[in-house]
Design a protein around this motif. Sequence first.
Motif, PDB file in Angstrom:
ATOM      1  N   GLY A   1       0.809  -1.209   0.000  1.00 25.92           N
ATOM      2  CA  GLY A   1       0.000   0.000   0.000  1.00 25.92           C
ATOM      3  C   GLY A   1       0.847   1.266   0.000  1.00 25.92           C
ATOM      4  N   GLY A   2       0.324   2.288  -0.683  1.00 23.86           N
ATOM      5  CA  GLY A   2       0.990   3.581  -0.680  1.00 23.86           C
ATOM      6  C   GLY A   2       2.235   3.660  -1.528  1.00 23.86           C
ATOM      7  N   ALA A   3       2.530   2.633  -2.303  1.00 22.42           N
ATOM      8  CA  ALA A   3       3.707   2.659  -3.172  1.00 22.42           C
ATOM      9  C   ALA A   3       3.447   3.563  -4.380  1.00 22.42           C
ATOM     10  CB  ALA A   3       4.074   1.257  -3.646  1.00 22.42           C
ATOM     11  N   THR A   4       4.535   4.044  -4.978  1.00 24.69           N
ATOM     12  CA  THR A   4       4.454   4.951  -6.120  1.00 24.69           C
ATOM     13  C   THR A   4       5.400   4.487  -7.226  1.00 24.69           C
ATOM     14  OG1 THR A   4       3.913   6.848  -4.721  1.00 24.69           O
ATOM     15  CG2 THR A   4       4.776   7.325  -6.915  1.00 24.69           C
TER      16      THR A   4
ATOM     17  N   ALA B   1       5.453  -1.566   1.181  1.00 25.56           N
ATOM     18  CA  ALA B   1       4.557  -0.428   1.379  1.00 25.56           C
ATOM     19  C   ALA B   1       5.339   0.882   1.364  1.00 25.56           C
ATOM     20  CB  ALA B   1       3.816  -0.572   2.709  1.00 25.56           C
ATOM     21  N   GLY B   2       4.784   1.858   0.661  1.00 24.53           N
ATOM     22  CA  GLY B   2       5.365   3.191   0.658  1.00 24.53           C
ATOM     23  C   GLY B   2       6.605   3.361  -0.195  1.00 24.53           C
ATOM     24  N   VAL B   3       7.032   2.340  -0.908  1.00 24.74           N
ATOM     25  CA  VAL B   3       8.244   2.428  -1.724  1.00 24.74           C
ATOM     26  C   VAL B   3       7.981   3.272  -2.969  1.00 24.74           C
ATOM     27  CG1 VAL B   3       9.800   1.092  -3.220  1.00 24.74           C
ATOM     28  CG2 VAL B   3       9.239   0.271  -0.921  1.00 24.74           C
ATOM     29  N   VAL B   4       8.955   4.099  -3.342  1.00 27.67           N
ATOM     30  CA  VAL B   4       8.922   4.840  -4.594  1.00 27.67           C
ATOM     31  C   VAL B   4       9.836   4.109  -5.584  1.00 27.67           C
ATOM     32  CG1 VAL B   4       9.421   7.016  -5.753  1.00 27.67           C
ATOM     33  CG2 VAL B   4       8.493   7.022  -3.420  1.00 27.67           C
ATOM     34  N   VAL B   5       9.247   3.634  -6.680  1.00 23.31           N
ATOM     35  CA  VAL B   5       9.981   2.814  -7.643  1.00 23.31           C
ATOM     36  C   VAL B   5      10.459   3.677  -8.802  1.00 23.31           C
ATOM     37  CG1 VAL B   5       9.860   0.853  -9.218  1.00 23.31           C
ATOM     38  CG2 VAL B   5       8.631   0.780  -7.043  1.00 23.31           C
TER      39      VAL B   5
ATOM     40  N   GLU C   1      13.149  -8.033  -4.151  1.00 23.91           N
ATOM     41  CA  GLU C   1      12.353  -7.527  -3.033  1.00 23.91           C
ATOM     42  C   GLU C   1      12.873  -6.143  -2.677  1.00 23.91           C
ATOM     43  OE1 GLU C   1      10.894  -8.659   1.508  1.00 23.91           O
ATOM     44  OE2 GLU C   1      12.188 -10.037   0.357  1.00 23.91           O
ATOM     45  N   VAL C   2      11.987  -5.153  -2.697  1.00 26.08           N
ATOM     46  CA  VAL C   2      12.357  -3.770  -2.436  1.00 26.08           C
ATOM     47  C   VAL C   2      11.537  -3.253  -1.263  1.00 26.08           C
ATOM     48  CG1 VAL C   2      12.593  -1.452  -3.396  1.00 26.08           C
ATOM     49  CG2 VAL C   2      12.808  -3.453  -4.894  1.00 26.08           C
ATOM     50  N   VAL C   3      12.215  -2.747  -0.237  1.00 27.11           N
ATOM     51  CA  VAL C   3      11.527  -2.197   0.946  1.00 27.11           C
ATOM     52  C   VAL C   3      12.058  -0.800   1.226  1.00 27.11           C
ATOM     53  CG1 VAL C   3      11.122  -4.475   1.943  1.00 27.11           C
ATOM     54  CG2 VAL C   3      13.213  -3.221   2.510  1.00 27.11           C
ATOM     55  N   ARG C   4      11.319  -0.065   2.048  1.00 26.54           N
ATOM     56  CA  ARG C   4      11.746   1.292   2.431  1.00 26.54           C
ATOM     57  C   ARG C   4      12.896   1.217   3.405  1.00 26.54           C
ATOM     58  NH1 ARG C   4       6.826   5.283   3.815  1.00 26.54           N
ATOM     59  NH2 ARG C   4       8.586   6.718   3.938  1.00 26.54           N
TER      60      ARG C   4
END
Length: 369
Positions: free
Chosen positions: A335-338, A353-357, A366-369
């Motif tokens: 959720g909240g990813a861009t 969640a919340g990651v900017v790609v 796997e990408v995390v904040r």
Amino acid sequence: MLPAGTRPILEHVLNALIDAGVDDIHLVVGYQANRVRSHFGSTYREIPITYHNQDNQLGSGHALLQARDGPDGPFLLVNGDQIIDHRIVEAVSGAHTDAATLAVVEGPEAVDYGAVHLDGETITELIEQPASGEFRLFNAGVYAFSQRIFEVLETLSVERGELPLTDAIQHLIDEDDHTVGGVRTEHFWMDATHPWDLLSLSRELLTRGWVDAPTVDTDIYVADSAHVHPDATLVGPVVVDSDVVIEAGAVVGPYAAIGASSTIGSGSVLSDVVIDSDTDIRPSTTAIELVAGQGCAIGAAFTAGGGPADVVLDEQVYSDVDLGGVIADRVDIGGGATLEPGALIGPGATIGAGVVVRGHISAGSEVVR
């Protein structure tokens, strides 16, 4: 098997062939062969399909050689990654008399697709990588051949890991006792060279009414088994495939193709999108110029705002591409990813969640904040 509208590109290809009167189909398959076989089976629209395996991808000429035991007389050949009007197939078939006949299209794309020299109705030369944009006629990838093409291909060797079909065609051009004909066409022709071409294909198909309901006089098509909430809004042209759920307050379209068994969450806004089957888009998502593959899970309040962007693909930079992003199959996004414009996410990746790609995310990452 990538989606054009809500159907794989190859399905549109087979439709064009059958609409042109083809009654026997041979498919050369390699990468993802089982996916092709499971989708089409042994027949399509009551036309039998024979499969030929290309275990090593060594070019278009090598692919054709895998089917040399198939047709026993003159035959048609088309690429599996382009959508064509059935009238192009009919024109090439009707004009074929000798070793080979090619569909020829006029346009600035000759630099990208390979130019041809045409003398009346005879092709005298193929130019695979034109050095300039002065060429206007190019090979559209729709062919008719005699069995001579197999004889020529078997005399050629694989060089630099490839056996191009065009090498064999040039050989036919150079032979004194054969001619290669060219049929100029202005009918619809478009392929998917780059990921963002899926958006262009979908726009064209939706505009032309070629998606799912070509005989329905409306720019909004919803399958009988789909459920669109009364408080949702569809803005045509849009197609909603079987068993899709569109929840309250969602706005879908224009130029939206929603694949079978997908869900569009409440309050989401989607325009200029291609969403493949079995993808779950949670509430309050905003997506513009987005391609999403099969079986994706996209969390609430996701954003893909659209291009333009500079996209890097195979170490080449494509400037000012209108692309919000491409999400491959089986991607899980929190959720909240861009997605920043032009982002590409490989299959099976997980985005927290919340990651900017930005840029390119490799398959399985796997990408995390």
